[in-house]
Write a protein that holds these residues in place. Structure first.
Motif, PDB file in Angstrom:
ATOM      1  N   ALA A 178      -7.263   5.647  -1.171  1.00  0.00           N
ATOM      2  CA  ALA A 178      -6.129   4.878  -0.667  1.00  0.00           C
ATOM      3  C   ALA A 178      -6.278   3.376  -0.897  1.00  0.00           C
ATOM      4  CB  ALA A 178      -5.934   5.170   0.822  1.00  0.00           C
ATOM      5  N   THR A 179      -7.444   2.811  -0.615  1.00  0.00           N
ATOM      6  CA  THR A 179      -7.610   1.364  -0.693  1.00  0.00           C
ATOM      7  C   THR A 179      -7.412   0.843  -2.107  1.00  0.00           C
ATOM      8  OG1 THR A 179      -9.145   1.370   1.175  1.00  0.00           O
ATOM      9  CG2 THR A 179      -9.194  -0.544  -0.273  1.00  0.00           C
ATOM     10  N   VAL A 180      -8.032   1.507  -3.084  1.00  0.00           N
ATOM     11  CA  VAL A 180      -7.926   1.015  -4.450  1.00  0.00           C
ATOM     12  C   VAL A 180      -6.509   1.191  -4.994  1.00  0.00           C
ATOM     13  CG1 VAL A 180      -8.661   3.201  -5.517  1.00  0.00           C
ATOM     14  CG2 VAL A 180      -9.046   1.049  -6.721  1.00  0.00           C
ATOM     15  N   VAL A 181      -5.829   2.270  -4.611  1.00  0.00           N
ATOM     16  CA  VAL A 181      -4.451   2.482  -5.056  1.00  0.00           C
ATOM     17  C   VAL A 181      -3.526   1.426  -4.459  1.00  0.00           C
ATOM     18  CG1 VAL A 181      -2.461   4.046  -4.890  1.00  0.00           C
ATOM     19  CG2 VAL A 181      -4.711   4.940  -5.503  1.00  0.00           C
ATOM     20  N   LEU A 182      -3.714   1.138  -3.175  1.00  0.00           N
ATOM     21  CA  LEU A 182      -2.899   0.121  -2.513  1.00  0.00           C
ATOM     22  C   LEU A 182      -3.137  -1.246  -3.140  1.00  0.00           C
ATOM     23  CD1 LEU A 182      -0.848   0.138  -0.227  1.00  0.00           C
ATOM     24  CD2 LEU A 182      -2.694  -0.415   1.365  1.00  0.00           C
ATOM     25  N   THR A 183      -4.387  -1.550  -3.470  1.00  0.00           N
ATOM     26  CA  THR A 183      -4.710  -2.827  -4.113  1.00  0.00           C
ATOM     27  C   THR A 183      -4.020  -2.947  -5.466  1.00  0.00           C
ATOM     28  OG1 THR A 183      -6.871  -2.938  -3.020  1.00  0.00           O
ATOM     29  CG2 THR A 183      -6.589  -4.246  -5.028  1.00  0.00           C
ATOM     30  N   LEU A 184      -4.084  -1.905  -6.279  1.00  0.00           N
ATOM     31  CA  LEU A 184      -3.451  -1.933  -7.593  1.00  0.00           C
ATOM     32  C   LEU A 184      -1.931  -2.029  -7.475  1.00  0.00           C
ATOM     33  CD1 LEU A 184      -5.627   0.730  -9.460  1.00  0.00           C
ATOM     34  CD2 LEU A 184      -5.609  -1.743  -9.827  1.00  0.00           C
ATOM     35  N   HIS A 185      -1.355  -1.428  -6.456  1.00  0.00           N
ATOM     36  CA  HIS A 185       0.087  -1.516  -6.237  1.00  0.00           C
ATOM     37  C   HIS A 185       0.504  -2.952  -5.923  1.00  0.00           C
ATOM     38  CE1 HIS A 185       4.125  -0.796  -4.753  1.00  0.00           C
ATOM     39  NE2 HIS A 185       3.779  -1.246  -3.557  1.00  0.00           N
ATOM     40  N   VAL A 186      -0.241  -3.601  -5.034  1.00  0.00           N
ATOM     41  CA  VAL A 186       0.095  -4.978  -4.646  1.00  0.00           C
ATOM     42  C   VAL A 186      -0.058  -5.924  -5.834  1.00  0.00           C
ATOM     43  CG1 VAL A 186      -0.571  -6.916  -3.178  1.00  0.00           C
ATOM     44  CG2 VAL A 186      -0.472  -4.615  -2.220  1.00  0.00           C
ATOM     45  N   VAL A 187      -1.130  -5.757  -6.588  1.00  0.00           N
ATOM     46  CA  VAL A 187      -1.401  -6.661  -7.711  1.00  0.00           C
ATOM     47  C   VAL A 187      -0.478  -6.379  -8.895  1.00  0.00           C
ATOM     48  CG1 VAL A 187      -3.152  -7.340  -9.404  1.00  0.00           C
ATOM     49  CG2 VAL A 187      -3.801  -7.013  -7.018  1.00  0.00           C
ATOM     50  N   THR A 188      -0.266  -5.111  -9.212  1.00  0.00           N
ATOM     51  CA  THR A 188       0.486  -4.751 -10.418  1.00  0.00           C
ATOM     52  C   THR A 188       1.989  -4.677 -10.169  1.00  0.00           C
ATOM     53  OG1 THR A 188      -1.417  -3.463 -11.191  1.00  0.00           O
ATOM     54  CG2 THR A 188       0.702  -3.051 -12.251  1.00  0.00           C
ATOM     55  N   ASP A 189       2.400  -3.893  -9.196  1.00  0.00           N
ATOM     56  CA  ASP A 189       3.833  -3.674  -8.970  1.00  0.00           C
ATOM     57  C   ASP A 189       4.497  -4.834  -8.232  1.00  0.00           C
ATOM     58  OD1 ASP A 189       3.699  -1.199 -10.216  1.00  0.00           O
ATOM     59  OD2 ASP A 189       3.227  -0.147  -8.357  1.00  0.00           O
ATOM     60  N   LEU A 190       3.797  -5.406  -7.262  1.00  0.00           N
ATOM     61  CA  LEU A 190       4.388  -6.489  -6.477  1.00  0.00           C
ATOM     62  C   LEU A 190       4.050  -7.863  -7.032  1.00  0.00           C
ATOM     63  CD1 LEU A 190       3.850  -5.142  -2.832  1.00  0.00           C
ATOM     64  CD2 LEU A 190       5.797  -4.821  -4.367  1.00  0.00           C
ATOM     65  N   GLY A 207      -1.549 -11.608  -5.661  1.00  0.00           N
ATOM     66  CA  GLY A 207      -2.955 -11.778  -5.978  1.00  0.00           C
ATOM     67  C   GLY A 207      -3.832 -10.825  -5.186  1.00  0.00           C
ATOM     68  N   TYR A 208      -5.135 -10.905  -5.470  1.00  0.00           N
ATOM     69  CA  TYR A 208      -6.078 -10.025  -4.786  1.00  0.00           C
ATOM     70  C   TYR A 208      -6.240 -10.416  -3.313  1.00  0.00           C
ATOM     71  CZ  TYR A 208      -7.380  -7.790  -9.155  1.00  0.00           C
ATOM     72  OH  TYR A 208      -7.356  -7.066 -10.316  1.00  0.00           O
ATOM     73  N   GLY A 209      -6.001 -11.690  -3.013  1.00  0.00           N
ATOM     74  CA  GLY A 209      -6.043 -12.111  -1.611  1.00  0.00           C
ATOM     75  C   GLY A 209      -4.956 -11.437  -0.799  1.00  0.00           C
ATOM     76  N   ALA A 210      -3.759 -11.371  -1.385  1.00  0.00           N
ATOM     77  CA  ALA A 210      -2.651 -10.677  -0.713  1.00  0.00           C
ATOM     78  C   ALA A 210      -2.943  -9.191  -0.573  1.00  0.00           C
ATOM     79  CB  ALA A 210      -1.361 -10.889  -1.502  1.00  0.00           C
ATOM     80  N   ALA A 211      -3.564  -8.618  -1.600  1.00  0.00           N
ATOM     81  CA  ALA A 211      -3.948  -7.209  -1.512  1.00  0.00           C
ATOM     82  C   ALA A 211      -4.991  -6.995  -0.434  1.00  0.00           C
ATOM     83  CB  ALA A 211      -4.490  -6.734  -2.863  1.00  0.00           C
ATOM     84  N   GLY A 212      -5.896  -7.968  -0.297  1.00  0.00           N
ATOM     85  CA  GLY A 212      -6.905  -7.875   0.755  1.00  0.00           C
ATOM     86  C   GLY A 212      -6.293  -7.898   2.147  1.00  0.00           C
ATOM     87  N   LEU A 213      -5.215  -8.673   2.321  1.00  0.00           N
ATOM     88  CA  LEU A 213      -4.541  -8.713   3.625  1.00  0.00           C
ATOM     89  C   LEU A 213      -3.914  -7.366   3.958  1.00  0.00           C
ATOM     90  CD1 LEU A 213      -2.781 -12.204   3.656  1.00  0.00           C
ATOM     91  CD2 LEU A 213      -4.742 -11.459   5.026  1.00  0.00           C
ATOM     92  N   ILE A 214      -3.342  -6.716   2.944  1.00  0.00           N
ATOM     93  CA  ILE A 214      -2.774  -5.380   3.163  1.00  0.00           C
ATOM     94  C   ILE A 214      -3.882  -4.410   3.565  1.00  0.00           C
ATOM     95  CG2 ILE A 214      -1.668  -3.407   2.051  1.00  0.00           C
ATOM     96  CD1 ILE A 214       0.314  -5.559   2.528  1.00  0.00           C
ATOM     97  N   GLY A 215      -5.005  -4.477   2.856  1.00  0.00           N
ATOM     98  CA  GLY A 215      -6.140  -3.621   3.209  1.00  0.00           C
ATOM     99  C   GLY A 215      -6.660  -3.901   4.597  1.00  0.00           C
TER     100      GLY A 215
END
Length: 438
Positions: free
Chosen positions: A32-44, A47-55
């Motif tokens: 789940a974590t890696v998929v959510l990170t790739l979604h935030v970075v790629t689809d949305l 940055g990785y900081g924003a993906a980290g906040l989602i995580g």
């Protein structure tokens, strides 16, 4: 002889099917974590900081939700909670792919809160299905299969996300969670042993009867252990990147996981459990100098062996200790808190190591997480010493093996059992009972 504890444990009713279903159920959760990170970075396009906040939002939700779901299992039974969390998480993954970032942030926290409790359910069921004499190898097997899930889950998630896209990967997670919840619902593993009282909605166990310093100390050790593990992950990447050997990262991390699997396997064969603190303290201490091997990937891998070999045994010892000290009616909530400690440690370790790496250099990532682990061990040590001082030592005769097969020693016959035994021991005679300490 080495495999005897495992053969005996796997021969117990439902244990084998529980481990298989739990292992498969954890794979989509691990991805789940890696998929959510790739979604935030790629689809949305964030940055990785924003993906980290989602995580982080999902982690906070999961940390709060795990003991709540555990308490519901204690009060209502397993199947109603499986239906609630499976439906909620499937809806979450189907909806999350279409949400804007600002709305995904709170929804991720709700999704984490209502996550399928596959990890804590497996440990709670192991405690119900196994006598105390086989509980340690059972938890060792659980730790080993968890490692396997985390080796397969992220790799599978990345594969789907990079070939079909992150949104397809999120739909795949929804399908995986649905199958996981359905598998656990059909298996319906027991959460109480045959001799323990069945689940009743009116049953209440005051938290003050089990939420004591010793239990909190085990949670602290558990959290610190996963903090060291997640921080080591980040530090390994940083050190190898600094020495221009980043291509060897996968090999080093795979070897590290293998060391943990071997350590967990060996620990499951011991006749008397080792205190979690006694396993974790050297693990934290031996993590500090790992960064010295950054110039050569193979030297880094070798330096990871001692600390890596203590990873799975530490988690196994903490699960085993909690299963013995908590009354059955509160075991779900206690295992939920244990799962929260694991999750919080993972969430804190990466940022802590990253801060040390950014300010002092890659090798200091190992120093930072190892030092925090040592500090936690020192803070917990007085509680352990006080427990040992307040617990009467068994008579000298009880520490030697019985010379006559089938003879029950005075310690086994005593109502209190061995030092550190749970307040409600298994009523069946258990000559191989292991001591349980923090």
């Amino acid at each position: 002889m080495l495999l005897t504890p495992y053969r005996e444990t796997l021969a117990l009713p439902k244990i084998r099917s529980l481990l298989v279903v739990a292992t498969l159920a954890r794979i989509p959760i691990a991805a789940a974590t890696v998929v959510l990170t790739l979604h935030v970075v790629t689809d949305l396009g964030r940055g990785y900081g924003a993906a980290g906040l989602i995580g982080a939002a999902a982690t906070i939700g999961g940390s709060v939700g795990a003991p709540v779901m555990g308490r519901l299992i204690d009060r209502r039974g397993l199947r109603p909670v499986l239906v609630l969390t499976t439906v909620a998480e499937v809806i979450y993954w189907l909806v999350a792919q279409s949400l804007p970032y600002w709305l995904l942030l709170p929804v991720a926290a709700i999704g984490g809160f209502l996550a399928l409790p596959a990890f804590s359910v497996a440990r709670q069921s192991i405690a119900a299905l196994t006598p105390e004499s086989h509980r340690l190898p059972a938890f060792a097997l659980d730790s080993i299969t968890t490692e396997m899930s985390f080796m397969a889950g992220p790799a599978l998630g990345v594969l789907i996300a990079t070939t079909a896209g992150p949104r397809v990967a999120m739909i795949s997670l929804a399908v995986g969670i649905l199958l996981a919840g359905l598998g656990l619902w059909l298996l319906n593993p027991p959460i109480r042993a045959a001799h323990e009282a069945p689940v009743t909605s009116s049953e209440r166990v005051p938290r003050r009867s089990w939420l004591k310093p010793r239990f909190i100390a085990i949670l602290a050790v558990t959290m610190a252990a996963t903090l060291v593990l997640s921080g080591t992950d980040v530090a390994v990447v940083a050190v190898l990147r600094e020495s221009d050997q980043v291509a060897w990262t996968g090999a080093v991390l795979s070897l590290w996981a293998l060391f943990s699997l071997i350590g967990g396997f060996v620990y499951g064969t011991v006749r008397r459990g080792v205190p979690a603190l006694a396993l974790f303290a050297p693990m934290a201490l031996l993590t500090v100098p790992v960064g010295l091997g950054g110039d050569h990937w193979w030297l880094l891998a070798l330096l990871l062996i001692p600390a890596g070999a203590l990873c799975a045994p530490t988690i196994t010892a903490s699960s085993d200790a909690i299963s013995r000290m908590i009354p059955a009616a509160a075991r779900g909530e206690a295992m939920g808190l244990h799962n929260s400690a694991l999750t919080v440690g993972v969430a804190l370790g990466g940022p802590l190591a990253g801060l040390a790496i950014d300010t002092q250099g890659p090798a200091w990532g190992f120093v930072a997480v190892g030092a925090v682990g040592i500090l936690v061990a020192l803070l917990v040590l007085p509680a352990e010493l006080r427990r040992r001082r307040d617990t009467p030592e068994p008579p000298a005769a009880d520490t030697t093996p019985s010379s006559t097969p089938g003879t029950i020693s005075p310690q086994d016959a005593a109502p209190g059992g061995s030092p550190g035994s749970p307040p409600h021991p298994d009523p069946s005679p258990n000559p191989t009972d292991r001591s349980v300490t923090v």
